[in-house]
Design an enzyme around this catalytic site. Structure first.
Site, short mmCIF file in Angstrom:
data_model
loop_
_atom_site.label_atom_id
_atom_site.label_comp_id
_atom_site.label_asym_id
_atom_site.label_seq_id
_atom_site.Cartn_x
_atom_site.Cartn_y
_atom_site.Cartn_z
N ARG A 68 0.80 -1.23 0.00
CA ARG A 68 0.00 0.00 0.00
C ARG A 68 0.84 1.27 0.00
O ARG A 68 0.30 2.36 -0.20
CB ARG A 68 -1.04 -0.04 1.13
CG ARG A 68 -2.29 -0.77 0.65
CD ARG A 68 -3.23 -1.07 1.76
NE ARG A 68 -2.87 -2.31 2.40
CZ ARG A 68 -3.18 -2.63 3.63
NH1 ARG A 68 -3.84 -1.81 4.38
NH2 ARG A 68 -2.82 -3.80 4.12
N GLU A 105 3.18 -11.04 14.12
CA GLU A 105 2.39 -11.79 15.10
C GLU A 105 2.77 -13.27 15.12
O GLU A 105 2.90 -13.89 16.15
CB GLU A 105 0.91 -11.68 14.77
CG GLU A 105 0.26 -10.47 15.39
CD GLU A 105 -1.10 -10.25 14.78
OE1 GLU A 105 -2.10 -10.42 15.50
OE2 GLU A 105 -1.15 -9.93 13.58
P1 AMP Z 1 2.75 -2.71 11.84
O1 AMP Z 1 4.02 -3.35 11.38
O2 AMP Z 1 2.12 -3.40 13.01
O3 AMP Z 1 2.91 -1.22 12.09
O4 AMP Z 1 1.70 -2.91 10.67
C1 AMP Z 1 1.71 -2.09 9.60
C2 AMP Z 1 1.25 -2.75 8.33
O5 AMP Z 1 0.12 -3.61 8.53
C3 AMP Z 1 0.83 -1.66 7.37
O6 AMP Z 1 1.46 -1.92 6.13
C4 AMP Z 1 -0.67 -1.76 7.28
O7 AMP Z 1 -1.04 -1.73 5.95
C5 AMP Z 1 -1.06 -3.08 7.94
N1 AMP Z 1 -2.06 -2.92 9.03
C6 AMP Z 1 -1.86 -3.20 10.35
N2 AMP Z 1 -2.97 -2.98 11.09
C7 AMP Z 1 -3.91 -2.52 10.24
C8 AMP Z 1 -5.28 -2.08 10.39
N3 AMP Z 1 -5.91 -2.08 11.58
N4 AMP Z 1 -5.93 -1.65 9.29
C9 AMP Z 1 -5.30 -1.64 8.08
N5 AMP Z 1 -4.05 -2.05 7.87
C10 AMP Z 1 -3.33 -2.49 8.93
#
Ligand code: AMP
Length: 183
Positions: A68, A105
């Site tokens: 994205r 996760e």
């Molecule tokens: P993180 O590494 O936990 O910061 O996760 C970020 C990535 O996961 C990003 O590329 C987001 O596109 C996706 N992501 C994580 N949580 C969500 C959410 N609640 N809604 C949409 N995309 C998410």
């Protein structure tokens, strides 16, 4: 019609993001950014407010995170007169790569960047759609950091405040998100 203020544009964009409960798994409130790209009106507003933050920073490369970060990344690059560099999952980039592993996760994940994509003269803006725990962006930041660029900025469209992903980054790094939500 009168030009909207930055505040009005941000309110419009916030109201345009779509919440999808229980996607991809129960308990996750998914922030769907696709409605932001769908109409000329919202895509234009999103581009304008994103660019507002970075016009005077001398940015030479936008680094977008798969997948994205590949939507607004190249649009910002064109508007800022910069180049675009993708960070991708393993096995996608064909030339020599640097790689960074990070915790997800369920176990370890990896991302890669082409070795010859950035140089020490680059001022880099790393872009992704959303900051959750920050693990993905931290890995991207570490990858770009290894390449000894001049300066690194970090940008998201959305920040999930309560997860406090921001705390992972050094205090002197400019981390910006347009819209924040408490989940
Ligand atoms: P993180 O590494 O936990 O910061 O996760 C970020 C990535 O996961 C990003 O590329 C987001 O596109 C996706 N992501 C994580 N949580 C969500 C959410 N609640 N809604 C949409 N995309 C998410």
């Amino acid at each position: 019609m009168e030009e909207k203020t930055k505040e009005q544009k941000l309110i419009f964009l916030r109201n345009t993001v779509r919440n999808i409960p229980d996607f991809p798994i129960p308990g996750i409130q998914f922030k769907d950014v696709t409605p932001l790209f769908k109409t000329k009106e919202s895509l234009t507003m999103l581009t304008e407010v994103l660019l507002d933050e970075y016009r005077d920073k001398g940015i030479t490369k936008i680094v977008g995170i798969e997948s994205r970060g590949f939507i607004m990344g190249p649009i910002m690059a064109l508007e800022l007169g910069a180049g675009f560099v993708p960070i991708r999952k393993p096995g996608k980039l064909p030339a020599e790569v640097f790689e960074e592993a990070y915790e997800k996760e369920y176990g370890l994940d990896k991302i890669q960047i082409h070795k010859d994509s950035l140089s020490e003269n680059d001022v880099v803006l790393i872009h992704d759609d959303l900051l959750a725990t920050g693990g993905t962006m931290l890995a991207a930041y570490n990858l770009v950091k290894k390449m000894n660029v001049k300066k690194i900025y970090i940008n998201f469209i959305i920040e999930l405040k309560e997860l406090d992903g921001r705390k992972l980054f050094p205090k002197d790094v400019d981390v910006n998100a347009l819209i924040d939500y408490s989940i």
